[in-house]
Design a protein around this motif. Structure first.
Motif, PDB file in Angstrom:
ATOM      1  N   TYR A  62      47.812 -45.457 -34.859  1.00  0.00           N
ATOM      2  CA  TYR A  62      46.388 -45.075 -34.475  1.00  0.00           C
ATOM      3  C   TYR A  62      46.434 -44.629 -32.971  1.00  0.00           C
ATOM      4  O   TYR A  62      46.768 -45.655 -32.008  1.00  0.00           O
ATOM      5  N   GLY A  63      46.217 -43.517 -32.786  1.00  0.00           N
ATOM      6  CA  GLY A  63      46.302 -43.118 -31.211  1.00  0.00           C
ATOM      7  C   GLY A  63      45.170 -42.309 -30.683  1.00  0.00           C
ATOM      8  O   GLY A  63      44.043 -42.013 -31.401  1.00  0.00           O
ATOM      9  N   TRP A  64      45.253 -41.530 -29.772  1.00  0.00           N
ATOM     10  CA  TRP A  64      44.482 -40.657 -29.167  1.00  0.00           C
ATOM     11  C   TRP A  64      44.027 -39.481 -30.369  1.00  0.00           C
ATOM     12  O   TRP A  64      44.966 -39.006 -30.842  1.00  0.00           O
ATOM     13  N   ASN A  65      42.594 -39.337 -30.365  1.00  0.00           N
ATOM     14  CA  ASN A  65      41.988 -38.212 -31.346  1.00  0.00           C
ATOM     15  C   ASN A  65      42.474 -38.566 -32.890  1.00  0.00           C
ATOM     16  O   ASN A  65      42.355 -37.541 -33.527  1.00  0.00           O
ATOM     17  N   SER A  66      42.811 -39.837 -32.976  1.00  0.00           N
ATOM     18  CA  SER A  66      43.243 -39.856 -34.573  1.00  0.00           C
ATOM     19  C   SER A  66      42.324 -39.823 -35.730  1.00  0.00           C
ATOM     20  O   SER A  66      42.517 -39.526 -36.756  1.00  0.00           O
ATOM     21  N   ASN A  67      40.810 -39.865 -35.040  1.00  0.00           N
ATOM     22  CA  ASN A  67      39.937 -39.584 -35.915  1.00  0.00           C
ATOM     23  C   ASN A  67      39.907 -38.085 -36.590  1.00  0.00           C
ATOM     24  O   ASN A  67      39.572 -37.957 -37.456  1.00  0.00           O
ATOM     25  N   ALA A  68      40.222 -37.242 -35.645  1.00  0.00           N
ATOM     26  CA  ALA A  68      40.134 -35.863 -35.654  1.00  0.00           C
ATOM     27  C   ALA A  68      41.504 -35.282 -36.454  1.00  0.00           C
ATOM     28  O   ALA A  68      41.565 -34.515 -37.434  1.00  0.00           O
ATOM     29  N   VAL A  69      42.695 -35.872 -35.778  1.00  0.00           N
ATOM     30  CA  VAL A  69      44.078 -35.484 -36.490  1.00  0.00           C
ATOM     31  C   VAL A  69      44.579 -36.478 -37.419  1.00  0.00           C
ATOM     32  O   VAL A  69      45.674 -36.142 -38.018  1.00  0.00           O
ATOM     33  N   GLY A  70      44.182 -37.698 -37.775  1.00  0.00           N
ATOM     34  CA  GLY A  70      44.625 -38.827 -38.519  1.00  0.00           C
ATOM     35  C   GLY A  70      45.680 -39.618 -37.667  1.00  0.00           C
ATOM     36  O   GLY A  70      46.049 -39.289 -36.784  1.00  0.00           O
ATOM     37  N   PRO A  71      45.866 -40.710 -38.341  1.00  0.00           N
ATOM     38  CA  PRO A  71      47.022 -41.650 -37.696  1.00  0.00           C
ATOM     39  C   PRO A  71      48.279 -40.775 -37.491  1.00  0.00           C
ATOM     40  O   PRO A  71      48.531 -39.763 -38.494  1.00  0.00           O
TER      41      PRO A  71
END
Length: 446
Positions: free
Chosen positions: A140-149
């Motif tokens: 889980y990282g930066w912008n993971s809501n958009a590009v996924g884990p």
């Protein structure tokens, strides 16, 4: 025949062993677990030789790429510890928008190097994490809501198996091993020597908001955050960080900080996406109120690391949940009431679960992620603080969907991190690729 490098092999009791052991643990709380032998590999040939040595001598094998496991799950009594942190190659192919990276490549360095080229990868939020453990446990990282884990961006892996065979696995080659590598974390039964990952164009605008609330309005703030979490723009990371003061800001009283990054195509879109975070019904009580400001990835890393100073002793725990605010608030109140001093912290993060990830080993995600990070410096306080994270998560476990291996505490509090069906499949794949259980699995018990 590859001879094992004697200058990078450390046998328990010999000179250099303890330094090599401690170098694999970032946490100031170093477990009293001692491998028989530690080997620091620099290439695939040495890894193959090390696996052969372990097989010939009946050793179990632990693998470490960076030592950022909070529980140092790679450290086990007996057997061989294989340190692959020196496999840190990085080759970026901008035509194909992929990169080939070693398990020892520092994820934050990778992210910042890409950032300088107008590129992006959802690396973790902390500096110093190596890609090996980060990608294997889900990422889980930066912008993971958009590009996924980040494990969803792993296209393939080079792996040395338990019998010393070198294989490449992806969706078409050794697909079961590829599946197992994306989310099993320290339970993976192979040594990854290289990852092939998808990279992205960097969003044009990176911004943030910042609101700080006194602890007296905790019920209102957490209830609001739980209500808006599912509706937040995917490009925004909803993050609430609760601490007993913020020394860097000169704040000594307990405070709830809403500090959320946003990734967008323009400053206007970024500010608009963050607007919902100004809708808290007690926003007029905020100590600090900053609806939007542009920032950089480097600045975000610096800000995050202020909460994770080196030299401290850390114990963490976590849970995913879909529970309502009314169900969560009793446990949250107890967390706030008993929280140890800064830099200990309680983080509530919004998350967007996806049905297409249900088949990943990384499979028990939910709408809200709660994580506790206990941090203290003096060993004399071990008994006082060691159980704070685990006991508070245990008290809320009836509301838990499962945990993330990123902040696992399995040696002290066993908890599910994947579905029963996925675990059964994982056991089946393990029996095929590691029938003798050469590789250590998840750490259960100290």
């Amino acid at each position: 025949m590859v001879l094992l490098p004697t200058e990078r092999i450390f046998v328990r009791g010999a000179d250099g062993y303890e330094a090599a052991r401690r170098s694999t643990v970032w946490n100031g709380l170093v477990p009293q677990r001692f491998p028989d032998t530690i080997m620091q590999a620099v290439d695939t040939a040495e890894i193959v030789a090390a696996i052969g040595y372990a097989r010939d001598n009946g050793h179990h094998v632990g693998v470490c790429s960076g030592g950022r496991s909070w529980t140092a799950s790679h450290l086990r009594d007996g057997g061989l510890l294989l340190d692959v942190g020196r496999l840190d190659h990085c080759e970026v192919d901008t035509d194909r928008m992929i990169a080939h990276v070693g398990p020892g490549k520092c994820a934050s360095d990778f992210a910042l190097e890409l950032d300088a080229q107008g590129l992006f990868f959802p690396a973790g939020h902390c500096e110093g994490i190596r890609l090996g453990g980060y990608l294997l446990q889900g990422g889980y990282g930066w912008n993971s809501n958009a590009v996924g884990p980040a494990c969803e961006s792993v296209l393939g892996l080079d792996v040395v198996t338990a019998d010393g065979e070198r294989v490449y696995c992806d969706a078409d080659n050794h697909p079961d091993l590829y599946w197992a590598a994306r989310g099993s974390g320290p339970g993976f039964f192979g040594v990854v020597t290289s990852f092939t990952v998808r990279i992205y164009q960097r969003p044009r605008a990176l911004g943030m908001c910042l609101y700080m609330y006194p602890i007296e309005v905790a019920d209102e703030v957490f209830s609001w955050a739980r209500a808006i979490g599912p509706e937040i723009d995917d490009r925004v990371e909803l993050q609430l960080v609760t601490t007993r003061g913020v020394p860097a800001a000169g704040i000594e009283d307990p405070v709830i900080t809403v500090a959320s990054p946003v990734f967008a195509d323009s400053e206007e879109e970024a500010a608009k996406a963050l607007a919902a975070l100004g809708s808290c019904p007690v926003v007029d009580r905020a100590i600090t109120s900053l609806p939007y400001a542009p920032t950089t990835l480097a600045n975000w890393y610096a800000a995050v690391m202020g909460n994770y100073p080196q030299g401290y002793r850390y114990v963490v725990d976590n849970m995913f949940t879909s529970a309502s605010a009314d169900e969560l608030l009793p446990g949250i109140r107890e967390i706030v009431k008993t929280m140890p001093p800064h830099p200990s912290q309680f983080i509530l993060t919004g998350w967007k679960p996806s049905a297409h990830r249900a088949d990943l080993v990384y499979g028990l995600e939910d709408e809200i992620y709660l994580a506790l990070y206990t941090a203290w410096r003096d060993p004399a306080d071990d008994e006082r603080y060691r159980d704070w994270a685990g006991s508070n998560m245990a008290a809320m476990s009836h509301l838990s969907t499962g945990i993330s291996l990123a902040d696992e505490n399995l040696c002290r509090r066993p908890a599910p991190f994947t579905t029963d069906a996925n675990m059964a499949r994982l056991d089946k794949v393990r029996s095929s690729y590691d029938p003798d259980h050469r590789f250590h699995s998840w750490l259960r018990g100290e």
